[in-house]
Every structure is written in structure tokens, then in C-alpha cells.
Design a protein around this motif. Structure first.
Motif, short mmCIF file in Angstrom:
data_model
loop_
_atom_site.label_atom_id
_atom_site.label_comp_id
_atom_site.label_asym_id
_atom_site.label_seq_id
_atom_site.Cartn_x
_atom_site.Cartn_y
_atom_site.Cartn_z
N ARG B 170 0.83 -1.21 0.00
CA ARG B 170 0.00 0.00 0.00
C ARG B 170 0.86 1.25 0.00
O ARG B 170 0.54 2.22 -0.67
CB ARG B 170 -0.94 -0.02 1.20
CG ARG B 170 -2.36 -0.12 0.70
CD ARG B 170 -3.35 -0.25 1.77
NE ARG B 170 -4.27 0.87 1.69
CZ ARG B 170 -5.55 0.80 2.02
NH1 ARG B 170 -6.05 -0.34 2.44
NH2 ARG B 170 -6.32 1.83 1.94
N ALA B 173 2.05 1.65 -3.41
CA ALA B 173 1.00 2.25 -4.24
C ALA B 173 0.99 3.77 -4.07
O ALA B 173 0.96 4.53 -5.04
CB ALA B 173 -0.37 1.67 -3.88
N ASN B 176 4.17 5.32 -5.76
CA ASN B 176 4.05 5.33 -7.22
C ASN B 176 3.02 6.36 -7.68
O ASN B 176 3.21 7.04 -8.69
CB ASN B 176 3.66 3.94 -7.73
CG ASN B 176 4.86 3.04 -7.93
OD1 ASN B 176 5.62 3.20 -8.88
ND2 ASN B 176 5.05 2.10 -7.01
N TYR B 177 1.95 6.46 -6.92
CA TYR B 177 0.91 7.40 -7.29
C TYR B 177 1.44 8.84 -7.26
O TYR B 177 1.23 9.62 -8.19
CB TYR B 177 -0.28 7.25 -6.35
CG TYR B 177 -1.55 7.80 -6.88
CD1 TYR B 177 -2.30 7.08 -7.81
CD2 TYR B 177 -2.01 9.04 -6.51
CE1 TYR B 177 -3.47 7.59 -8.33
CE2 TYR B 177 -3.18 9.55 -7.02
CZ TYR B 177 -3.91 8.83 -7.93
OH TYR B 177 -5.06 9.35 -8.44
N ILE C 102 -8.13 5.37 -8.79
CA ILE C 102 -7.81 4.43 -7.72
C ILE C 102 -8.83 4.54 -6.59
O ILE C 102 -8.88 3.72 -5.69
CB ILE C 102 -6.36 4.68 -7.23
CG1 ILE C 102 -5.74 3.43 -6.60
CG2 ILE C 102 -6.31 5.87 -6.28
CD1 ILE C 102 -4.23 3.49 -6.49
N ALA C 119 -7.18 -0.91 -13.75
CA ALA C 119 -7.03 -1.80 -12.60
C ALA C 119 -7.58 -3.19 -12.93
O ALA C 119 -6.96 -4.21 -12.62
CB ALA C 119 -7.76 -1.21 -11.39
N ARG C 170 1.35 5.38 -12.43
CA ARG C 170 -0.03 5.25 -11.95
C ARG C 170 -0.50 3.81 -12.05
O ARG C 170 -1.20 3.33 -11.16
CB ARG C 170 -0.95 6.16 -12.75
CG ARG C 170 -1.50 7.23 -11.82
CD ARG C 170 -2.28 8.25 -12.50
NE ARG C 170 -3.63 8.22 -11.96
CZ ARG C 170 -4.41 9.30 -11.86
NH1 ARG C 170 -3.98 10.46 -12.26
NH2 ARG C 170 -5.61 9.20 -11.36
N ALA C 173 0.99 2.10 -9.22
CA ALA C 173 0.23 2.37 -8.00
C ALA C 173 -0.98 1.44 -7.92
O ALA C 173 -1.24 0.82 -6.88
CB ALA C 173 -0.21 3.83 -7.97
N LEU C 174 -1.71 1.33 -9.01
CA LEU C 174 -2.89 0.46 -9.04
C LEU C 174 -2.50 -0.99 -8.71
O LEU C 174 -3.16 -1.66 -7.91
CB LEU C 174 -3.56 0.50 -10.42
CG LEU C 174 -4.23 1.82 -10.82
CD1 LEU C 174 -4.59 1.79 -12.30
CD2 LEU C 174 -5.47 2.08 -9.99
N ASN C 176 0.20 -2.22 -7.15
CA ASN C 176 0.61 -2.38 -5.76
C ASN C 176 -0.59 -2.34 -4.82
O ASN C 176 -0.66 -3.07 -3.84
CB ASN C 176 1.63 -1.29 -5.37
CG ASN C 176 3.05 -1.66 -5.74
OD1 ASN C 176 3.65 -2.52 -5.10
ND2 ASN C 176 3.57 -1.04 -6.79
N TYR C 177 -1.51 -1.45 -5.14
CA TYR C 177 -2.69 -1.32 -4.30
C TYR C 177 -3.49 -2.63 -4.29
O TYR C 177 -3.89 -3.13 -3.23
CB TYR C 177 -3.55 -0.17 -4.81
CG TYR C 177 -4.50 0.37 -3.78
CD1 TYR C 177 -4.05 1.23 -2.81
CD2 TYR C 177 -5.83 -0.01 -3.78
CE1 TYR C 177 -4.91 1.72 -1.84
CE2 TYR C 177 -6.70 0.48 -2.83
CZ TYR C 177 -6.23 1.34 -1.86
OH TYR C 177 -7.10 1.81 -0.91
N SER C 180 -1.89 -5.36 -2.35
CA SER C 180 -2.06 -5.26 -0.89
C SER C 180 -3.35 -5.93 -0.44
O SER C 180 -3.49 -6.31 0.71
CB SER C 180 -2.01 -3.80 -0.44
OG SER C 180 -3.23 -3.13 -0.73
#
Lengths: 313, 313, 313, 313
Positions: B170, B173, B176-177, C102, C119, C170, C173-174, C176-177, C180
């Protein structure tokens, strides 16, 4: 190296002069038609010290619409009525959103984040209204203000109240929304009516600073000796003002001014220097968060010069 | 009616005993595997008064993972490096959302709300890292902690750091965001690496309270006389801790405890009574907002008995 | 009153000429550096009718980066691998937000709304990758595309893939999110690598229209007679394209064009007229929702002139 | 391999029997008190084919509260009045949120995402109301319904309308919110009154299927030959039903049923098989998205057996 205590009367006069000379004044609230007519060049400030000394500068006797500053007093009244049961209907956290946001209500089952955003103040008003006619509830709020300020001349500006009642659709949306979750219990029009009217109370800086003394002195009016609330409750109301008193500019206000305070879109701010002073400032132009632009700057100057920040020597 | 000053050493000992006897302890953070192994019954507290008196209770010498408490110190370091330019990359408002929320970033172009939520602390770490190798940046942070606590034995718990690095998706995330918006400038893995390691610094309550003294005393270590930051900066860091230091439980902490403070999911809290004391408390069980359950209760007891709330006499 | 069937070849040629003459072309995607270099004046269109007739206009043979159009084919592959178990990891509803948002993931425990937002496509790629090396998974996807288009010359544009891999924060980020939350199971870099590469497949309108034939004809390639998917699955993929294929412009595309379709930020759109034709169009300039501006207008003209809308005679 | 056309009358009877035998029925809408009293075991279905054949099953003649199904007809009326100017006040995209969500309105300046969520339908009602008294506007809507269904016996259930008017606080919140942005122009109570009343129209499956014929046949009543709307408008209304007609279950409905349709919390669904049939189904139990549970399953069975999906042969 002991610095001499600054002369409060001089400091307040100087600040008032500096503020009156500035050209950056923010924008007067446009969304309530009656408020939009106020002179943007007005500025007033009153500080009442612990010993009763009153330092005033600028338009300190001119009444203005206290708007959301009234929420400090309705919170005090509602806590007096139902105590900690109030917190079933409203939270105690900063909202992270604008003063009139409805998004948070949808996420959190209609329970507003704190008593100082519009939704939270509507819930507080609904508690005061409970079991009464709007006229009675409003009378009680007005009597409380007059008692705190020791001034029977305080009145409601019916023009402002009516103006809000005709145009306050966003507040009507908030109230209906909370009503759908049972967070507001009275007829929506009753709650809105009382809310619009207590926001339309007109007070001068002097009157407002008088009314705020109990928060600066452990819940007690230092002059009359009346205990308005317990010391613990005064501390807690101050804490709520610090974290939530300036909508989505509360962090900034704490960072720059360092005092608990509550602003209103009429341009007034009530601030509290615990143990030291009750402070009212007024300038109608607002910043992007809806707080008085020069009011905040004046308070920042005051706390710097007087060394009054609660965050350090 | 003058009340005698309470005996600080006695008060701290009593509170530690009361806390150790309680059965409600919250839940130890489960999402970092290494932290999940900590004894939930641990409790420690250290208060260092203005005159240098150290009052300790419970497991006051046992090191724990300071986690987000480290963010107070990285913020101090970053402000020392770039001053107010830091605020181009991170805001100063409470977030109104959980510590690891990414929603606010999408709404506000990747700029985190404040330096104490995870996203904001990553941006601060990125500022410290700027132009350095991760090892150097980390060395600087560790040296700063040792200097503040006057204790060269402080180290990073590599087990905890590695555990987070393997599971901290998280945070990856978030980083990176923000990188996609240019709010983070270094390679994401570098910034994350330094962040996970400074969060894994292990300190005891005594060491943490030592490190926090400058915030209680106008930016100055009262023992050595070193000026760590200016008085104004100390006040401002305290203000940020008050409004944002406990994630979405910051309002509650201000309401109940009435002191600036910063918590970590390791169960530690650093609190500051300006002009009076630097305080560290530790109990691993957390409440729903991710703050130490007994830590908060202990601090509430301390401020009540000592009369230390910043919100009133 | 029977109207004669319009001449498809003529209609497509006319539309291509009209489009090439227009000056409003939208903006070429700027956020992937390699894509930003594409000639904004390009326009191509190919329609393959049920009887195998190929009607082409404009730059119909020029390869372009298919980007998100690839998501139709990875969805088809993933459904072939795990069937309806896929829907544990991704939903089937329009998102109501931008392609790279996100926010929705935070609200819904890391499960993306549909397989066509970024995503969701990452989750689909992760399913294809499962248990394989990235190179193998990518090989499988590419072989599938070549098989569908009956064309072994289709390749991945490594320049585009590398460009995205260096700048796709981005998407990182998605991924990795979701990791998690366990919605992505493979190492994040593996999933991202395969994703960036299948988005970088380069195809011409002719190749893309060839590859889409099975969706227009009940899951079956009408020329070879190969059953790619069951008729039910073809219908369902078409339904997903209709409701979710154009990000937050899906409603508009359905309203104006009236065909299932999937767009990519390279400016390509694959559209399906069930029982009638497979259609590919390409023009690099995008509208505010990230869909090909002239591509959508050309498809609107095509369905109007041919009477192909699925929403009525 | 030509399959014989299934016998529509038989298929509908079979489906009705299957549905009546099922024990999973969803939950009857509880938030409108009057609706909560409906028999959860009711099930009705009527299909009117292009040649006028009427196939009926179950409680096909029993009137029920059409609720949001009325929004298809008010949309049709409003488009007839103001044409594409309607789209200044309401969008054409799926919302990605619940039918009564207010969050999207705050993000998008009070403009609802589409005409089929509550907020959008209120804006559409406001357009019909414009310049009229509520009674006149309601009369116009009712006459339109009677004309479409060719049945003067259709009436409004005043009990249901009154029930909603007393409890519809969330709709009042939406209307007030939009009024604050000028998206609603009439007095909020007028718009709400007309809205609650047209939602309270009571119709049987037979009447509803009759009223929907023009959407299945290019805007023209195939029996009378009346042109209700142009073919293009009929297609566009169908497209909106497909993408937005089932709130946050629209994607699922398209995926499973494959027909444009509009549901209501009374348990009714109007569905359209372009060129083939107008379909009405009713079963009061709802699924989690607020759509008729058995209604959707019955329609899925119908399209599968008849081969009527718009997404493929």
C-alpha cells in the motif's frame, strides 16, 4: 533575558491600523444575498484580558452577522442539555472537506464529522430544538448569548435570516439527508428555521469577545464568577475549535495562529487564549476556505506579538 | 484556592500501574508481520520535565519500533533542508481519512494532506533523500535521532524494515501514485527503502522522550542549550501534531488529551506539553484509528492530573 | 417501403474521406512519450462483413499501438483459463470514474469494477500470468492475437512497452494497491511487465478487425469455422464492451454509436455489430474521456448509414 | 442447422411457473412503507411480440407501483419538450454508485449522471414541470401513460405517493442540492410532488408492456401506427436503459439479460427486444442493487430461450 510584557492596548491598535491599510481583503461571502452588501473595508478587533482589560481597535462596536461563530454557543447549550449523548449524533474529527460538503455524510450514515461544519451544527440545533417550538428554542439561544455577553441589546437580523431561508438549499439538502438517517429528528423546516436564525445573530466584536470569556477561563466568567461550564468542558470545546473551527482551513489556522477559534462567513472569528484572553476579530473578506482573510492575519500578528500561542513559549 | 503541584514521579508510577492492570489493550498491528509478535501486555511511560527531572513507569527502557513517530523527526529534518518550500509538496490540513488512504491524493493532484499520513511522510522522506543515496539519507536521519536523544545506541531494527519492505504494497501504491504527479522525485524504491527503515528505528520511551525535548522548549534542548529549530518552527510542528498527529483520531486525541502528539503503529506516542514536559508512552495494542489504546488513556490521565492540557487551566 | 441495402465499401470509403477532411481531431495521448509522436492526421477504418467482405478506408494497413483494445483479448484468454472464477477478482459494472482512478479500489477492497479499466485489466493479466514466467504469458497472448487475426506478422512495439514501463507510475500504483488486497497475486513487476507489453502490441485496422470477428459471430470465426468461445461468452464479452468499453465515456458511446466497442489511448477502437460485422477504426486524437475522437464519430456515421445499432431497427 | 422458433406463449408460461416455484425472492423494498405491504410471492410477466401477440404468465393483470420504471416515460416526455437541451441538466453516463447517491452530485456541480438515477429523474421531472402547476404536469404524464398503453384505467396510487411524500427525505436532499446549483428550477416541493406521484403510478405487466411497444419498434406503436418518437430517439432511449437502467446493477443486467431495461423498486422491469418485443415483468423482491431479483432471472431465461439478446446471434 526577560522580555517586558507587550502593551496589549497598543498591540491591538497597531494591528487594527495595519489591517485597515492593507489592500488584500479576500472576498465577501456572495452566496447569502444580504451578507454580500457588507462593506469589505470594515475591520474590528477586541481583546478582553484575564483582568478584565478591554483592548479595542477599528470597527469594534459595529454589529455583524456572526454566522457559524454561533455554533460554539449552540454546542455549549446542547452539551448542557444532553451531555455526552450529543456525540451519538455528531463526531469530533476534522472533516477534510468543505464546510457544506455532503459526501462525508453518505460515507458515514448521515452522522456529521463534527459540530462546526454545517451538517454537524444542524444536528446540534436539532438537539436544542427537541420537544420545543422553533420560537422557544431560538429564544433560549438568544437569551444564552445575551447572558454570556451581559448585553440585552443583542438581536437577530431578520433580513439575513430570511435571506438564508429563501436561498439555503444546500443546508436544506444536508438537513433532509440527515433526517433520512434519523440524525435529525424534528421537522426539517423547524430545524432549518432555528439554524438560519441563530446564524443571523448580529454582534459587535466587543459583544462577541465578552461572550467568549468563559472559554478562556476554565468555563467561568471571570468578572461575574458564574460557572458556565466545567473546566473540562471548556477545554474540550476549545480542543474542538482548534481541530475543526475553521472548516478545511483548521490545520492552517492552528499552524499560523496557534489558538482555538471559530470563524463565520460573516467574517467574524472568536479566538481563545486559555488563561489569557477572549478575542473577537471581524473583517468581511474571506479566504478560499471561507474564513476571514484579515481576521486570520490579525490573529497571527496578535499571538506572535503577545506570545500567546498554545503550542509553545 | 491554590492546589499543590502534583508529584510527577508519583503520578507517572500510578498511571503505569493502572495501565498494566487493565484488560482492554486494543489489537497489536497485524499488517507488519514482525510487529505482530510484540507482547501486547507491555506498557511504558517516561516524562521529562522542564528542569530535567525524569519520571518513568513500566517498561520504560524497552526499545520498540517507533514507526510513524519518526515522521516528527523527518519533518523537522526536511524543514531544515528546504524550509517552507516543503509545503509545495505536502499540505497542512487534517485528512479526514485513514492513515493509508489514497482517495485524497486522486482528488488533490497527488499532494498529500499533511506530513503525518503515510503519503505525506513519503513526500517528506523524498525531500530528505534528494540528491543522496538511500544509505546516506538514512545515516543522516539516524544521526539526527541519536543527537536529539543524546544516545548513540539507537539503531534500526532490520527485521522490521525488511518485513515492511516485503509487504508494504500500500505504501508502494502511494509512492508510485505521487511519483506519477511528480510529488515524489526519486526512484520509488529508494524513497520507500529510506521510509521503511526510518519507521523501523527502535527506541525506548526514555530515548523518545529525550528526543522530543526540543519541541517542548521552544526548539531548544534545555539541558545542552542547543537550538534545534527556531521557537516559531517548534510551535508550528506542535500545531501539526495536534491537528494531524493521530490520523483520523486526531480530533479525539485533542479532545481527550489536549496535547500535541504523534503516534505510531508500533504503539508508541510522543506528546509535548509546551514549556512543561516531553512525554513518551508505549503500549502495542491499537484502537480503531491505529493509535495506541492504552497510550492515549495514559496521556489523558497524565494531563488531567498534572493540569497540562494546552486548552485551559 | 423497403430501403435498398447501402453499399458497405462505398460507405466506408466516404466516411474515411470525411474524417480525413475534418480539422477537429482531439489530442494525441501525451502521457506515454512514445505515443505522443504519432501523426495526429492519421485515420483508418476496416469493416469485415459476415460474408467475409472487407471494406477499407484511409490508413487501414498502418500498424498502431492497440493499447487498451488488447483488454478484450486478455479478458477472452483469462475466461478461457479460469472461467467464471475470474469474477472473484474483478466486477462487471461501469466505474463512473476515469480509466486510471484508484478511488473506487479503496472503497471496494481492491476489487476493480470491470475488466476494461486499467485496474481490472491488470487483475486479468495477473490471472493469465499465474504460474508462468512473464515471457511465457506474453508469448501466449501474442500467439492468441496472431491466431485470431490469422497473421503471424503481429508484434509488440518494444519502444512503446519500454516507454510505459519507465513512466507508468499510476499503473504501478494500481497494481501495488491491488496486491495489498491480494487481488493481484504475482510479483507486481511481473504483472506490470506483461500488461505494458500486451498494451504495446501493434496492429493495423485490418488486423484488428480480423481479430474481432469471433465476437460478431457467436464466438466463431466465420471463415475458418473455429469456435473461439461459446456463443454465450461472446454475447457476454460484447455486453461488457457496451457498458464498460469506453471508460467514463461508455454511456455516450452507446448513446451515439449503439455498438459494443473497446477503445485504446493509441486511438484505436474495435467495435462489433453482432451478426453483421467486425469493425476497427483508428485516429490518434482523443476526446476528454480518452477515447478516439474521430473514431467515435466515424462509427456513429457507420451505424447510422448501415442501420447497425443494436438498439433498434 | 436451423432451429425452430420457440413458442413464445409456452416459454412465458413456463418461466412464470418456474419463478413462482422458487423460494429465493429477494427483499421487498422496506423504505417506502406502503410498498412494504406487497405480497412477496407475486410474479407476473407479459411479452408483446412485433405481430401483436400477447404472451402472459402469472399475475400479469395485477397492478403494481411502477416507481422508477416511470422514468423512461418522463424522459421521453421531457425530450419531446426540450430536445437535446435536456442534456444541459443531466448526463448520459452510468453512475458507478447507488440509485440515491449524492456524492456524485457534489463532484460534478449538481448535474446528475443520467436520467435514471433518482437525482437525474428529479431533474427530468423539473423540466416537465417547467411553467406549469404540479397538477397540470402530473396530468400530462398520466395522459401520456394512458395513451401509450391505450388504457384510460391507469391511475396513481395516492397511498403510495403520500407515503413517499412523508418519508422521502433523501429525495428531498437530492432535490434541494440540485436546486442550490440551479439544476432544479421550480420550487423543490413542486418537483418532489410531481416526482413522487409519477413514481406511484400503478400498472399491470400487461399495461406496462403495452406502453413500452414504441421503444421496441423504432419509436412507433406497431398497432396504431402512431409515431411516438423518431427511430433515432427510440434507439437512444434504449441505449440509456442498457447502460443506466438498473442503477449500479446495470452492467450485470446487460451481462446476463442482454436487453435494454428499466427497473423500479416496486419490483417491475420494462425490457425491450428491439424489433422483436416489449416485455414487462414484476416480482416485488429486490436484489442488493434494488432491482427485482426474480424479474431479472426471468428475463435472463426469456432471452436465452428466445435468442433475443442484442449482443449476439
Amino acid at each position: 533575558m526577560i522580555k517586558p510584557e507587550p502593551d496589549l492596548a497598543l498591540v491591538v491598535r497597531e494591528i487594527a491600523e495595519e489591517m485597515q491599510a492593507r489592500s488584500d481583503r479576500g472576498d465577501v461571502a456572495g452566496y447569502i444575498p444580504e451578507l454580500a452588501r457588507v462593506d469589505p473595508n470594515a475591520f474590528g478587533m477586541v481583546v478582553i484580558a484575564a483582568d478584565g482589560q478591554i483592548a479595542a481597535g477599528g470597527d469594534s462596536e459595529q454589529p455583524f452577522s456572526i454566522q457559524s461563530v454561533s455554533k460554539v454557543f449552540t454546542l455549549t447549550l446542547a452539551l448542557g442539555k444532553v451531555g455526552d449523548r450529543l456525540w451519538r449524533r455528531v463526531g469530533r474529527e476534522p472533516s477534510g472537506t468543505a464546510f457544506n460538503s455532503i459526501v462525508q455524510l453518505e460515507r458515514e450514515n448521515g452522522v456529521p464529522r463534527n459540530p462546526f461544519i454545517n451538517a454537524g451544527a444542524l444536528a446540534v440545533t436539532d438537539v436544542i430544538l427537541s420537544g420545543h417550538q422553533p420560537r422557544e428554542a431560538l429564544g433560549e439561544i438568544l437569551r444564552f448569548m445575551r447572558f454570556l455577553a451581559d448585553d440585552v441589546s443583542i438581536v437577530i437580523d431578520e433580513g439575513v435570516a430570511g435571506s438564508e431561508q429563501r436561498t439555503g438549499f444546500r443546508n436544506a439538502a444536508l438537513a433532509n439527508y440527515m433526517r433520512s438517517f434519523g440524525v435529525i429528528e424534528n421537522p426539517v423546516d423547524f430545524t432549518l428555521g432555528v439554524y438560519f436564525h441563530h446564524c443571523a445573530i448580529a454582534m459587535s466584536c466587543r459583544q462577541l469577545a465578552m461572550a467568549g470569556r468563559f472559554l478562556a477561563h476554565g468555563g467561568r466568567n471571570p468578572e461575574t464568577g458564574h460557572n458556565v461550564v466545567t473546566p473540562e468542558r471548556a477545554r474540550r470545546i476549545n480542543a474542538l475549535m482548534l481541530t475543526c473551527g475553521h472548516y478545511d482551513g483548521s490545520g492552517e489556522f492552528a499552524y499560523r495562529v496557534g489558538l482555538p477559534g471559530k470563524s463565520g462567513v460573516g467574517g467574524g472569528i472568536l479566538a481563545v487564549a486559555p488563561g489569557k484572553a477572549s478575542i473577537a476579530v471581524w473583517s468581511p473578506g474571506l479566504d478560499a476556505s471561507g474564513n476571514s482573510h484579515l481576521g486570520r492575519i490579525a490573529l497571527e500578528a496578535l499571538t506572535r506579538r503577545m506570545g500567546w500561542s498554545i503550542f509553545g513559549a
